[in-house]
Design an enzyme around this catalytic site. Structure first.
Site, PDB file in Angstrom:
ATOM      1  N   LYS A  58       0.922  -1.041   0.242  1.00 20.36           N
ATOM      2  CA  LYS A  58       0.045  -0.061  -0.127  1.00 20.36           C
ATOM      3  C   LYS A  58       0.892   1.288  -0.108  1.00 20.36           C
ATOM      4  O   LYS A  58       0.577   2.452  -0.537  1.00 20.36           O
ATOM      5  CB  LYS A  58      -1.067   0.100   1.105  1.00 20.36           C
ATOM      6  CG  LYS A  58      -1.887  -1.052   1.204  1.00 20.36           C
ATOM      7  CD  LYS A  58      -2.517  -1.726  -0.012  1.00 20.36           C
ATOM      8  CE  LYS A  58      -3.145  -2.941  -0.060  1.00 20.36           C
ATOM      9  NZ  LYS A  58      -2.205  -4.023  -0.151  1.00 20.36           N
ATOM     10  N   GLY A 122       8.252 -22.371  15.589  1.00 21.77           N
ATOM     11  CA  GLY A 122       7.416 -23.306  16.659  1.00 21.77           C
ATOM     12  C   GLY A 122       6.805 -24.501  15.837  1.00 21.77           C
ATOM     13  O   GLY A 122       6.442 -24.281  14.696  1.00 21.77           O
ATOM     14  N   GLY A 188      -0.513 -13.912 -13.408  1.00 17.68           N
ATOM     15  CA  GLY A 188      -1.503 -13.914 -12.385  1.00 17.68           C
ATOM     16  C   GLY A 188      -2.270 -12.534 -12.439  1.00 17.68           C
ATOM     17  O   GLY A 188      -1.591 -11.511 -12.028  1.00 17.68           O
ATOM     18  N   GLY A 190      -4.553 -11.613 -10.202  1.00 17.31           N
ATOM     19  CA  GLY A 190      -5.434 -11.477  -9.120  1.00 17.31           C
ATOM     20  C   GLY A 190      -5.041 -10.276  -8.244  1.00 17.31           C
ATOM     21  O   GLY A 190      -4.616  -9.328  -8.897  1.00 17.31           O
ATOM     22  N   ILE A 192      -2.658  -9.482  -5.825  1.00 11.27           N
ATOM     23  CA  ILE A 192      -1.486  -9.411  -5.901  1.00 11.27           C
ATOM     24  C   ILE A 192      -0.781  -8.718  -6.949  1.00 11.27           C
ATOM     25  O   ILE A 192       0.104  -7.443  -7.086  1.00 11.27           O
ATOM     26  CB  ILE A 192      -0.593 -10.343  -5.137  1.00 11.27           C
ATOM     27  CG1 ILE A 192      -1.126 -10.589  -3.816  1.00 11.27           C
ATOM     28  CG2 ILE A 192       0.728 -10.045  -5.236  1.00 11.27           C
ATOM     29  CD1 ILE A 192      -0.612 -12.170  -3.660  1.00 11.27           C
ATOM     30  N   VAL A 245       1.120 -19.858 -18.974  1.00 11.19           N
ATOM     31  CA  VAL A 245       2.719 -19.907 -18.924  1.00 11.19           C
ATOM     32  C   VAL A 245       3.301 -21.360 -18.793  1.00 11.19           C
ATOM     33  O   VAL A 245       2.858 -22.161 -17.853  1.00 11.19           O
ATOM     34  CB  VAL A 245       3.405 -19.081 -17.802  1.00 11.19           C
ATOM     35  CG1 VAL A 245       4.901 -19.330 -17.923  1.00 11.19           C
ATOM     36  CG2 VAL A 245       3.066 -17.498 -18.028  1.00 11.19           C
ATOM     37  N   ARG A 279      -1.201 -17.942  -2.922  1.00 11.02           N
ATOM     38  CA  ARG A 279      -0.170 -18.342  -1.949  1.00 11.02           C
ATOM     39  C   ARG A 279      -0.803 -19.774  -1.284  1.00 11.02           C
ATOM     40  O   ARG A 279      -1.734 -20.214  -1.546  1.00 11.02           O
ATOM     41  CB  ARG A 279      -0.604 -17.356  -0.748  1.00 11.02           C
ATOM     42  CG  ARG A 279      -0.054 -15.933  -1.186  1.00 11.02           C
ATOM     43  CD  ARG A 279      -0.366 -14.836  -0.076  1.00 11.02           C
ATOM     44  NE  ARG A 279       0.522 -15.107   0.965  1.00 11.02           N
ATOM     45  CZ  ARG A 279       1.868 -14.768   1.235  1.00 11.02           C
ATOM     46  NH1 ARG A 279       2.489 -14.112   0.055  1.00 11.02           N
ATOM     47  NH2 ARG A 279       2.761 -15.011   2.248  1.00 11.02           N
ATOM     48  N   HIS A 451     -23.247  15.587   3.113  1.00 12.69           N
ATOM     49  CA  HIS A 451     -22.851  16.152   1.823  1.00 12.69           C
ATOM     50  C   HIS A 451     -21.997  17.389   1.850  1.00 12.69           C
ATOM     51  O   HIS A 451     -22.015  18.222   2.643  1.00 12.69           O
ATOM     52  CB  HIS A 451     -24.213  16.709   1.073  1.00 12.69           C
ATOM     53  CG  HIS A 451     -24.399  17.423  -0.067  1.00 12.69           C
ATOM     54  ND1 HIS A 451     -24.126  16.487  -1.267  1.00 12.69           N
ATOM     55  CD2 HIS A 451     -24.238  18.685  -0.663  1.00 12.69           C
ATOM     56  CE1 HIS A 451     -23.846  17.448  -2.231  1.00 12.69           C
ATOM     57  NE2 HIS A 451     -24.025  18.932  -1.990  1.00 12.69           N
TER      58      HIS A 451
END
Length: 478
Positions: A58, A122, A188, A190, A192, A245, A279, A451
């Protein structure tokens, strides 16, 4: 001595860190395990979103749009700028500063709320024990009454275009370009791919987007996706649909991409190639064989409607479970889980999670699309209002797009709100609030909107559902 906690969270992304803070606020002794480190080797909380996703993208989107406006649109306001230049390194540096500030902010919140941060990898063991592997290879085991798995996701790799983070990059690498590539390819179309493609197109790159599907933005309302494709094409994105591709070959500082479409095999050369095909969940080495937690063939963790796994006291949230991979979904799942751990009857409304694409114009929606409702056999009334008829949009010189409200023809209940245009991400949230409380189009139409505001477009679209719009000709007569 083994450390013991009421709640242990694995992963400090928007799902994990929010869950950890909420747990601590509710009086639970909480630890959050995170392995991600910054360039200085320090623990970096916030996950993909804060470090290499939502926030940095962003920052680049806003910087690139301001550059484009200064170069092409300031004269409309009577502002003369002379030659406008972009310092890409400074832009990327600003982005990095924002990331550092926000990740540091999460650390401060952990400290303020009493959350214990543990740096390392973890892994859930049997009996709700968690093994933590430190950077130096040493391990420790901690115990928990409850474990929340929030390890997030990573970019999908595809064999035809192996990422080298130099010429062929993933979404993370695309945030670090130090110069504007002359020819940029994006695999892609999408969220991203469109966002990152937009950034570099605004700065002067020739951007080609290769999308395997024949339909553009399939999840969006058809009217919105058509408008988006038209607008983004006009902005310089060469969007090739039905382009699958099949291979790539790096030659020095450029890459030749092979793809197939309706005309057969094609070849195209780029200076940089972004792979943005989605992803996948990060569950590799997250679960010991005897942990008892079940995952599917794609690596997603099986959970019920309340994010509980097959093991009592073990939960999973965010990108590691099925559903939209959205930061705000993960955060709310984290809060729901912690509330339920405390015995509260919390739940989520998965039907009203907003989706946003931060291109310009922004694209956002909540609820169902018109095509989905028609496929279900639901009769609907539709109201639209173009930003071209909005005084506030005119004043801002930002009149592209529209608001679309869909309501049940029998009950008038709002079933979907779809926006393409200025501040779509903010406007759609008003629709989400209205729909959460079962609002009708008539209810929205009876509300008083300030307004002049962009939100008046939502008001007028709601009025238009039943033929009552004031500032645009009504298609439906009252």
């Amino acid at each position: 001595m083994t450390q013991k906690f009421d709640v242990v969270v694995i992963g400090a992304g928007p799902g994990g860190y929010v869950a950890a803070i909420k747990a601590a606020q509710l009086g639970l002794k909480t630890a959050c395990i995170e392995k991600y480190t910054d360039a200085e080797g320090k623990l970096a909380l916030g996950g993909t979103c804060l470090n290499v996703g939502c926030i940095p993208s962003k920052a680049l989107l806003d910087s690139s749009w301001k550059y484009k406006e200064a170069k092409e649109s300031f004269n409309v306001h009577g502002i003369s700028t002379g030659e406008v230049k972009m310092d890409v390194a400074a832009m990327v540096g600003r982005k990095a500063g924002i990331v550092k500030n926000l990740t540091g902010g999460v650390a401060t919140l952990f400290k303020a709320n009493g959350v214990t941060s543990i740096q390392g990898h973890g892994k859930l063991l049997a009996g709700k024990k968690v093994e933590v592997t430190k950077a130096d290879g040493t391990t420790e085991v901690i115990e928990a009454e409850n474990v929340i798995l929030a390890s997030g996701s990573r970019p999908i790799d595809i064999p035809p275009a192996p990422v080298d983070q130099n010429v062929i990059v993933d979404s993370t690498g695309a945030l670090e370009f130090q110069a504007v590539p002359k020819r940029l390819g994006v695999i892609g179309a999408g969220v991203i791919g469109l966002e990152l493609g937009s950034v570099w197109a605004r700065l002067g790159a020739e951007v080609t987007v290769l999308e395997a599907l024949d339909t553009f933005l399939m999840a969006a309302d058809t009217a919105v996706s058509k408008e988006a494709q038209k607008t983004l094409t006009k902005q310089g994105l060469d969007i090739k649909l039905g382009a699958r591709v099949t291979g790539s070959k790096v030659n020095g500082n450029e890459v030749e991409v092979t793809y197939t479409n309706a005309e057969g095999e094609q070849k195209i050369t780029f200076d940089k190639l972004i792979v943005a095909v989605g992803r996948r969940p990060v569950t590799t080495d997250l679960l010991a064989a005897d942990s008892g937690v079940t995952i599917d063939e794609r690596g997603y963790i099986f959970v019920d409607d309340y994010c509980a796994t097959s093991v009592p006291g073990v939960y999973a949230i965010g990108d590691v479970v099925r559903g939209m991979m959205l930061a705000h979904k993960a955060s709310e799942e984290g809060i729901m889980v912690v509330e339920r751990i405390k015995g509260h009857k919390a739940q989520m409304n998965y039907d009203l999670i907003p989706s946003v694409i931060y291109t310009h114009p922004e694209i956002a929606w909540v609820g169902k699309t018109e095509q989905a409702l028609k496929a279900e056999g639901v009769e609907v009334n539709v109201g639209t209002f173009p930003f071209a008829a909005s005084g506030r949009a005119m004043a801002a010189n930002d009149t592209g797009g529209f608001v679309k409200v869909i309501a049940d023809a029998k009950t008038d209940r709002v079933l979907g709100v779809h926006v393409i245009g200025p501040s779509a991400a903010e406007l759609v949230q008003q629709g989400a609030i209205a729909m959460e409380f079962g609002t009708s189009a008539e209810d929205l139409g009876m509300m008083v909107f300030s307004h002049p505001t962009l939100s008046e477009a939502l008001h007028e679209a709601a009025l238009a559902v039943n033929g009552g719009a004031i500032h645009v000709a009504n298609r439906k007569k009252r």
